[in-house]
Design an enzyme around this catalytic site. Structure first.
Site, PDB file in Angstrom:
ATOM      1  N   GLU A 466       0.871  -1.289   0.120  1.00 28.67           N
ATOM      2  CA  GLU A 466      -0.250  -0.047  -0.111  1.00 28.67           C
ATOM      3  C   GLU A 466       0.781   1.175   0.114  1.00 28.67           C
ATOM      4  O   GLU A 466       1.113   1.830  -1.084  1.00 28.67           O
ATOM      5  CB  GLU A 466      -1.188  -0.171   1.056  1.00 28.67           C
ATOM      6  CG  GLU A 466      -2.119   0.788   1.141  1.00 28.67           C
ATOM      7  CD  GLU A 466      -3.173   0.609   1.995  1.00 28.67           C
ATOM      8  OE1 GLU A 466      -4.095   1.401   2.198  1.00 28.67           O
ATOM      9  OE2 GLU A 466      -3.179  -0.485   2.724  1.00 28.67           O
ATOM     10  N   GLU A 735      -2.509   0.181  13.386  1.00 30.29           N
ATOM     11  CA  GLU A 735      -3.503   0.579  12.659  1.00 30.29           C
ATOM     12  C   GLU A 735      -4.824   0.270  13.126  1.00 30.29           C
ATOM     13  O   GLU A 735      -5.872   0.992  13.291  1.00 30.29           O
ATOM     14  CB  GLU A 735      -3.576  -0.171  11.302  1.00 30.29           C
ATOM     15  CG  GLU A 735      -4.740   0.089  10.266  1.00 30.29           C
ATOM     16  CD  GLU A 735      -4.566  -0.636   9.203  1.00 30.29           C
ATOM     17  OE1 GLU A 735      -5.299  -0.133   8.132  1.00 30.29           O
ATOM     18  OE2 GLU A 735      -3.920  -1.552   9.107  1.00 30.29           O
TER      19      GLU A 735
END
Length: 893
Positions: A466, A735
């Site tokens: 990502e 996260e």
């Protein structure tokens, strides 16, 4: 005596190679005297460091401004060094000595200044899809008596530059990542000391990077183009005034070398047996060298380097060698970091050493990489044999704490391995600490998360497939980021890419640079407004508002056109309160209604556009958007607040946004704040918020009378909380609140980064509220400072420091619970003032260095406001002590 120091041009000290037509000059004042202020300044600019011939002389300008003074002299000339010096007159009319001489150097200011052509290996020599890094080289002759030499260079891909066998710069992964379809940075290097009289050679190594390589999780490559290419212009000036230019053209040669594979996500393979001795030196290097061909220039506009370059900023030594239960050999660096590993090895020719990188070990202590998804993060080094060899990667980076080593010959010694920490080379400006060691570790984790994800663009994570510039993550963290590091240039560059990638209708991509197909989620697209406003507040940078105002306004107008009610945003896709813990099963989107979130951010962005218009003197625009904001607020209240002042959505995030964005007033505000605090307390001081609510949660509580609730929430250690991850050994921000669960198992492998800075936005509360160091919006950049420590029973002390554009600021408090006394220390830089609020104090009992507050030099306008003392202070260092109000009450009784 007042002195002028730290003269900066466009935020930088002595920048080399800028293309700003009217660069801005800033400086700091240094004085041991309290209340020092600037009354006037004088700037001189010359093309000589002797200032015998002054090009621009402001003479004496009556002004207190010492930030962002634009150059207003004759039009700047390309490839020219300009010297600058500053002096000031203080509030007593005394003139300072001239500052140390600073300088800036212009780069190539027009397209016509480029003589170089884009080159790439000829198709009949090297396949354009060749995985190996290309080597481009050129030999040339140089006469004696060189005065100066500069290289201007860039690439479609990422590149390293070598001259006569020496690496030209410590910059890595140049030219960085921009919206390549619109903008491409180039770099300027001083190579005067690297040239030889006679024969010379220059070489460029060129890999895929972000331009051509694999980006995002769907395996796409060639997003911007399918051919790597280089552009280089070496300009040599001689003492006799003559000029020589060596530039990329058809006379260059090409080959491949030892970097046989390089991808940002997947790593690098280096075959030392393929090294070409002397490839960037004059002579006849080995290898199969072929021709190059020129390419038509890309559509992107070439821009001189805007942000700080990516560099190796520090090093980490390993802390432990681990042999896992499954038989793996793993090195623990003790810190989740971003960069790569440099190592030494001795082996026979063909011996392959492989490094795998991971953030965590699994519950059994084995190496864990499933959360990387398709990203390999693998380094392969193939020995040439014969002696000890040294290697570190060139065109990739990894996010890791643990490294699994395979194929290493001989004894594996930890001192043969070094972690090289890599990020944009921003100055670290902030420091926070307090009496809670877990919270100090949290602050460290926040800073390390910023280091790891501020690698040329503000990425969401640095390890899996990502690593994208998610707009939502950037906007929620920017205020914290601006405390920890000087991020003005970093975000200025990124916002220019946001504006370049913004759609014609004002829609803002999910990620910038845009390599996905999605646009315009609330709280994500709002980065177009929130980020420039915060740069203005933190750095006093009016120009960023000027540059971005059209983009800011376009975003608000885009929202306005959505749906059938221009005052509500209740259509389209939104990420909502992403990863909120109150989400439905199998959903990433929290329970807060997305139309409530969207309308709240619509109101907030509209308000900021109105404020920006007012700053820029756009009175009609300011009035228009102020009225629009008022109407949005009315409709928010009609839609989401009941007649009995209850917020319709029973979630923490809904209450946080309504409070933070001023969407409830009077009884509705009181009820919303009380309900939010009760939600936290009833949940045993745990949060349920996601990416949208978390950044503002503690701010909303503290600003509405529930500071102790916020403090208890911040110091909570059980799941879900900021400190839960600390108890699990985290060294960066996760996260997910439960990235590692209580039983040692993991959250879903599909999306479980252990270096994801969004929740690190709590740093904003630590600095601004707990330590009490804030900036006044009406005098931005910390020209007027708000120092308002807010102690809590959860803490004995807290301290924040910030190296602002004006100089060092400090706010520190220590509370003695036994003697019921408070000590507060502050530092205010010269040419600024502060409004200071001392909590739980009585004005007639506050002492400063043995003197009553009312008699203290530098202090004025002392007021008693309830249980707090408020006053104005000029520059200087102050140390206050006083009995707490509770002790005074006891004595009165």
């Amino acid at each position: 005596m007042v002195t002028v120091r730290k003269v900066r041009i466009e935020y930088k000290r002595n920048p080399l190679g800028i293309d700003v037509q009217k660069p801005r000059i800033s400086w700091q004042l240094q004085s041991d005297r309290r209340g020092t202020a600037q009354q006037a300044y004088q700037i001189q600019v010359s093309v000589e460091d002797t200032f015998q011939l002054v090009l621009w002389n402001t003479q004496k300008v009556d002004s207190e401004d010492n930030l962002h003074i634009p150059y207003e002299g004759p039009e700047l000339v390309a490839r020219t060094r300009y010297f600058v010096r500053v002096r000031i007159w203080d509030e007593q009319g005394q003139v300072s000595p001239w500052s140390e001489i600073g300088h800036w150097e212009t780069a190539l200011l027009a397209a016509g200044d480029w003589e170089a052509q884009w080159i790439t290996p000829a198709e009949d020599h090297l396949n354009r899809q060749e995985e190996a890094a290309f080597l481009l080289r050129k030999e040339f002759e140089v006469r004696p008596q060189i005065r100066s030499a500069r290289i201007y260079s860039t690439a479609l891909g990422v590149y390293e530059l070598h001259l006569n066998g020496t690496r030209v710069s410590e910059d890595r992964l140049s030219p960085g990542w921009t919206s390549y379809s619109h903008r491409l940075q180039y770099q300027t290097y001083d190579v005067t000391g690297l040239l030889n009289d006679g024969a010379n050679a220059v070489g460029m190594a060129l890999a895929n990077g972000w331009y051509k390589g694999n980006l995002a999780w769907d395996g796409r490559s060639n997003i911007y183009g399918d051919r790597r290419a280089g552009l280089l212009q070496l300009e040599i000036r001689y003492e006799d005034g003559s000029r020589q230019v060596i530039s990329t053209d058809e006379t260059w040669s090409s080959a491949t070398g030892p970097v046989v594979y390089a991808e940002i996500y997947h790593g690098e393979t280096y075959d030392a047996r393929l090294e070409i001795s002397g490839w960037s030196e004059a002579g006849s290097p080995s290898g199969s060298w072929g021709t190059v061909e020129t390419l038509a220039p890309p559509a992107a506009v070439l821009k001189a380097q805007e942000s700080e370059p990516v560099q190796v900023v520090s090093e980490i030594k390993p802390v432990e060698l681990i042999h896992t239960p499954s038989g793996e050999t793993v090195i623990d660096f003790g810190q989740n970091m971003v960069g790569w590993v440099a190592f030494r090895v001795t082996g026979e020719a063909g011996t392959t050493v492989t490094l795998h990188h991971a953030e965590v070990l699994d519950g059994e202590g084995n190496f864990y990489t499933e959360n990387l998804r398709s990203a390999k993060q693998q380094i392969r080094y193939i020995c040439k044999g014969g002696q000890e060899e040294r290697y570190e990667p060139h065109f990739t980076f990894q996010g890791f704490r643990y490294v699994k080593v395979e194929g290493y010959t001989g004894e594996l010694r930890l001192d043969a391995f070094t972690g090289r920490v890599v990020h944009s080379a921003m100055e670290q400006t902030g420091k926070f600490e307090c009496s809670n060691p877990l919270l100090n570790q949290l602050q460290s984790n926040i800073v390390w998360g910023q280091k790891g994800n501020f690698l040329d663009v503000p990425t969401d994570c640095p390890q899996r497939d990502e690593r994208l510039g998610w707009t939502g993550d950037a906007q929620v963290f920017i205020r914290t980021a601006a405390f920890n590091m000087e991020v003005a240039s970093f975000f200025t560059k990124w916002l220019r890419d946001l504006q370049a990638d913004q759609a014609e209708d004002g829609a803002v991509p999910f990620v910038v640079p845009n390599v996905l197909d999605g646009y315009s989620s609330a709280a994500w697209g709002d980065a177009a407004v929130i980020c420039p406003w915060n740069l203005y507040v933190c750095y006093g940078d009016r120009r960023i508002l000027q540059e971005q105002f059209a983009s800011m306004k376009a975003w608000v107008e885009y929202i306005r056109r959505q749906g059938d009610n221009e005052y509500l945003w209740n259509t389209g896709f939104h990420f909502g309160d992403w990863l909120g813990l109150d989400a439905k099963e199998n959903s990433y989107i929290g329970a807060t209604p997305t139309d409530l979130i969207a309308t709240a951010f619509y109101a907030y962005s509209t308000q900021l556009v109105s404020k920006a218009a007012e700053v820029l003197g756009l009175e009609e625009e300011a009035r228009k958007y102020k009225e629009l904001h008022s109407r949005i607020s009315e409709h928010f209240h009609l839609e989401f607040v009941t007649p009995n002042h209850r917020l319709a959505a029973p979630t923490q995030t809904a209450h946080v946004l309504a409070l933070m964005f001023g969407l409830v007033e009077g009884p509705a505000k009181e009820r919303t704040a009380a309900t939010l605090a009760k939600m936290i307390e009833d949940n045993k001081y745990h949060l349920t918020t996601g990416f949208v609510g978390t950044p503002y949660l503690c701010l909303a509580l503290s600003e509405n009378g529930y500071h102790e609730t916020a403090a208890k929430l911040v110091t909570q250690t059980s799941y879900p909380s900021w400190l839960y991850s600390i108890t699990k050994g985290a060294t960066t921000i996760w996260e997910h609140w439960d990235g590692i669960k209580e039983d040692g198992s993991f959250w879903s492998k599909d999306m479980n980064s252990y270096n994801h800075y969004a929740y690190g936005s709590i740093g904003d509360w630590l600095y601004r509220v707990l330590a009490g160091l804030d900036a006044a919006e009406d005098r931005p950049g910390y020209k007027r400072i708000l120092l308002k420590p807010q102690p809590s029973e959860e803490f004995e002390y807290a301290s924040a420091e910030l190296e602002s554009m004006y100089g060092p600021i400090r706010s520190s408090w220590r509370r003695d619970s036994e003697s019921l006394t408070m000590a507060v220390e502050i530092e205010i830089p010269a040419n600024t003032t502060a409004q200071v609020t001392l909590p739980e104090a009585a004005a007639d009992r506050v002492m400063e260095g043995g003197t009553l507050l009312s008699q203290t030099e530098g202090i004025n306008s002392v007021r008693q406001l309830g249980s707090a003392v408020v006053f104005e202070a000029g520059s200087g260092k102050y140390s206050f002590s006083y009995p707490l109000a509770a002790r005074l009450a006891e004595q009165t009784v």
